[in-house]
Design an enzyme around this catalytic site. Structure first.
Site, PDB file in Angstrom:
ATOM      1  N   GLU A 155       2.767  -8.853 -21.037  1.00 17.64           N
ATOM      2  CA  GLU A 155       1.919  -8.416 -20.082  1.00 17.64           C
ATOM      3  C   GLU A 155       0.564  -7.968 -20.258  1.00 17.64           C
ATOM      4  O   GLU A 155       0.201  -7.439 -21.342  1.00 17.64           O
ATOM      5  CB  GLU A 155       2.887  -6.975 -19.505  1.00 17.64           C
ATOM      6  N   CYS A 269      10.485  -5.511 -22.483  1.00 10.80           N
ATOM      7  CA  CYS A 269      11.195  -6.528 -23.644  1.00 10.80           C
ATOM      8  C   CYS A 269      11.479  -5.947 -24.817  1.00 10.80           C
ATOM      9  O   CYS A 269      12.833  -6.015 -25.325  1.00 10.80           O
ATOM     10  CB  CYS A 269      10.120  -7.708 -23.788  1.00 10.80           C
ATOM     11  N   LYS A 272      14.608  -3.435 -24.656  1.00  3.41           N
ATOM     12  CA  LYS A 272      15.727  -4.302 -24.324  1.00  3.41           C
ATOM     13  C   LYS A 272      16.254  -5.338 -25.116  1.00  3.41           C
ATOM     14  O   LYS A 272      17.541  -5.204 -25.482  1.00  3.41           O
ATOM     15  CB  LYS A 272      15.467  -5.062 -22.978  1.00  3.41           C
TER      16      LYS A 272
HETATM   17  C1  UDX Z   1       6.350  -8.145 -25.661  1.00  5.38           C
HETATM   18  C2  UDX Z   1       6.226  -9.499 -26.504  1.00  5.38           C
HETATM   19  O1  UDX Z   1       4.985  -9.326 -27.234  1.00  5.38           O
HETATM   20  C3  UDX Z   1       6.208 -10.723 -25.698  1.00  5.38           C
HETATM   21  O2  UDX Z   1       6.125 -12.118 -26.670  1.00  5.38           O
HETATM   22  C4  UDX Z   1       7.708 -10.658 -25.207  1.00  5.38           C
HETATM   23  O3  UDX Z   1       7.946 -12.023 -24.256  1.00  5.38           O
HETATM   24  C5  UDX Z   1       7.626  -9.561 -24.047  1.00  5.38           C
HETATM   25  O4  UDX Z   1       7.604  -8.615 -24.654  1.00  5.38           O
HETATM   26  P1  UDX Z   1       5.018  -6.711 -24.019  1.00  5.38           P
HETATM   27  O5  UDX Z   1       5.951  -6.091 -23.922  1.00  5.38           O
HETATM   28  O6  UDX Z   1       4.221  -7.374 -22.563  1.00  5.38           O
HETATM   29  O7  UDX Z   1       5.247  -8.054 -24.859  1.00  5.38           O
HETATM   30  O8  UDX Z   1       3.766  -5.951 -24.716  1.00  5.38           O
HETATM   31  P2  UDX Z   1       3.116  -6.085 -26.287  1.00  5.38           P
HETATM   32  O9  UDX Z   1       1.839  -6.087 -26.366  1.00  5.38           O
HETATM   33  O10 UDX Z   1       4.012  -7.066 -27.242  1.00  5.38           O
HETATM   34  O11 UDX Z   1       3.647  -4.358 -26.609  1.00  5.38           O
HETATM   35  C6  UDX Z   1       5.097  -3.886 -26.825  1.00  5.38           C
HETATM   36  C7  UDX Z   1       4.773  -2.472 -27.142  1.00  5.38           C
HETATM   37  O12 UDX Z   1       4.427  -2.505 -28.590  1.00  5.38           O
HETATM   38  C8  UDX Z   1       3.775  -1.396 -26.326  1.00  5.38           C
HETATM   39  O13 UDX Z   1       4.277  -0.285 -26.146  1.00  5.38           O
HETATM   40  C9  UDX Z   1       2.525  -1.379 -27.558  1.00  5.38           C
HETATM   41  O14 UDX Z   1       1.829  -0.188 -27.216  1.00  5.38           O
HETATM   42  C10 UDX Z   1       3.455  -1.527 -28.609  1.00  5.38           C
HETATM   43  N1  UDX Z   1       2.631  -1.876 -29.863  1.00  5.38           N
HETATM   44  C11 UDX Z   1       2.181  -3.256 -29.960  1.00  5.38           C
HETATM   45  C12 UDX Z   1       2.422  -0.755 -30.887  1.00  5.38           C
HETATM   46  O15 UDX Z   1       2.500   0.195 -30.833  1.00  5.38           O
HETATM   47  N2  UDX Z   1       1.720  -1.447 -32.109  1.00  5.38           N
HETATM   48  C13 UDX Z   1       1.097  -2.522 -32.120  1.00  5.38           C
HETATM   49  O16 UDX Z   1       0.684  -3.068 -33.184  1.00  5.38           O
HETATM   50  C14 UDX Z   1       1.612  -3.587 -31.072  1.00  5.38           C
END
Ligand code: UDX
Length: 447
Positions: A155, A269, A272
């Site tokens: 997202e 994602c 879940k």
């Molecule tokens: C994720 C996957 O990246 C994607 O490939 C999948 O299809 C759907 O789920 P998304 O949930 O949109 O995408 O966000 P993402 O940028 O991956 O972040 C997920 C969560 O992890 C967020 O809450 C973010 O704050 C956290 N995060 C991410 C961290 O705390 N540290 C990090 O280094 C990276």
């Protein structure tokens, strides 16, 4: 080429708009009347940078259309993508498959000639074969193959992720008489524009493709939980988690990304998919213990963050005002699903604090999920005005640009708890703030 997209939700809408941009004619089927009429009027029901213009230009070019008639969309489509929701079923972590199964039945009834039925929703291993079974039961004469094509878009950067993917995974039925060759040739045509940028198309069996999605997301979630634990250890030992992450990440086998500590991962994602993979492993008699532990660590972390904030306020926040910057689970989205802000704000409110919050786009989605007394402010400084403590929960860029002295000026107190490490500890100190971040204890050199 003509394709159908069943489901105009997040994955369906982004994928449909991007496929249309590839030059394919895409008919999207959406069964929620409100959502459909919004889409037909060119209104995008989700916040995703660039999506509105992409949808508008492709609608104008006649390549992208929205409707509720599945038969009309499927007629003449070479590929039918299923992108309906698979929300977690009540409590037990399993995905609720009723929408996928219903879509398979409707597609079967609508098929007029050969088509590949492609699952884009994240689904448990075995779903593609189950879909094939439903189609065969519904229409024994149907000429079709199934394929699994999990979506990896994030997202906030979904269009870029779709147009420039690290890889595209396509699972085929290797037990079919032609080992999925007919389906493969259609899928190669669907993704042809990506071959120009040499994005690898990886063809696997059905089960492998389905599992690859869960394994990838769970691995990333595990990586975040790992760095979160390292950050806590850094706090205890006087080490700097960012230097540590850089030192680890420069090893190509580890990689630099997803090593940023925070209040725990959220979103639609990771929570879940980690839960679903834990369950898939248990059911298969091959438990995924690292993933199970990741789920527990992350849940505990989100809740524990409230305790950290209360401790920073000398153990008592009753009657105090706390400013909260950022509510969504990450920047560039209005999505509040599984956001750490939910358990944190409820706990702070229960402990007697007044909450003044600001998020650039998340207020409407946040309202039903946060304590009713929460005060929604017009900007970050407004939230900080008169606050005893300020907490950063989401790393929106506009917060990074705030000057510590400006914050100090409007606040009543001087406590800042930065759970995303966006501020410079030195600048905060110089402004006279009592600053706490994650894994960057004060006594060491900050980079
Ligand atoms: C994720 C996957 O990246 C994607 O490939 C999948 O299809 C759907 O789920 P998304 O949930 O949109 O995408 O966000 P993402 O940028 O991956 O972040 C997920 C969560 O992890 C967020 O809450 C973010 O704050 C956290 N995060 C991410 C961290 O705390 N540290 C990090 O280094 C990276």
């Amino acid at each position: 080429m003509r394709i159908a997209m069943i489901g105009g939700g997040y994955v369906g809408l982004v994928s449909a708009a991007c496929f249309a941009e590839f030059g394919i004619e895409v008919a999207v089927v959406e069964n929620s009347p409100e959502r459909l009429s919004a889409l037909q009027d060119g209104r995008i029901p989700i916040y995703e940078p660039g999506l509105d213009t992409l949808v508008a230009s492709n609608m104008q070019a006649g390549r992208l259309s929205f409707g509720d008639d599945i038969a009309a969309a499927v007629r003449g489509a070479e590929a039918v993508f299923i992108a309906v929701g698979t929300p977690p079923r009540n409590g037990d972590g399993a995905a609720d498959m009723q929408y996928v199964h219903a879509a398979a039945k409707q597609i079967a009834q609508a098929l007029t000639g050969y088509a590949v039925i492609v699952t884009k929703s994240t689904v448990p291993t075995g779903t593609s074969r189950r879909i094939a079974g439903i189609i065969r039961e519904t229409r024994p004469d149907a000429d079709f193959d199934v394929a699994s094509n999990p979506e990896f878009l994030r997202e906030g950067s979904a269009i870029g992720d779709f147009m420039r993917p690290d890889r595209v995974i396509i699972g085929l039925d290797l037990d079919a008489p032609d080992r999925g060759a007919r389906a493969e040739s259609i899928m190669r045509r669907v993704y042809r524009p990506l071959s120009l940028i040499e994005a690898p198309l990886l063809f696997t069996g059905l089960e492998t493709a389905e599992l690859t999605k869960y394994a990838s997301n769970s691995f990333l979630a595990m990586k975040i939980s790992f760095i979160n634990e390292m950050a806590d250890l850094c706090d205890k030992l006087g080490a700097n988690v960012h230097d540590l992450a850089r030192g680890m990440g420069l090893d190509n086998r580890i990689g630099k990304k997803f090593l940023h500590p925070g209040p725990g991962y959220g979103g639609s994602c990771f929570p879940k998919d980690t839960l679903a993979l834990s369950r898939i492993g248990q059911e298969a008699g091959s438990p995924c213990r690292l993933v199970e532990t990741t789920v527990q660590l992350n849940d505990a972390r989100k809740i524990g963050m409230a305790g950290r904030i209360i401790a920073a306020c000398n153990g008592d926040i009753a009657g105090k005002t706390i400013a909260v910057l950022g509510l969504t689970f990450k920047p560039e989205t209005d999505d509040m699903r599984e956001s750490p802000s939910i358990p944190i704000l409820h706990r702070l409110s229960e402990a007697g604090a007044t909450l003044r919050v600001f998020d650039p786009v998340g207020h409407d989605t946040a309202r039903p999920m946060l304590p009713p007394e929460t005060i929604y402010c017009t900007d970050a400084l407004d939230a900080a005005t008169g606050a005893d403590a300020l907490v950063v929960l989401t790393e929106w860029n506009i917060f990074r640009a705030m000057s510590p002295t400006a914050i100090k000026k409007v606040m009543a107190g001087k406590i800042v708890v930065d759970l995303r490490n966006i501020f410079d500890p030195q600048a905060m100190k110089e402004a006279g703030m009592t600053y706490q971040s994650i894994g960057r204890p004060e006594k060491i050199r900050h980079t």
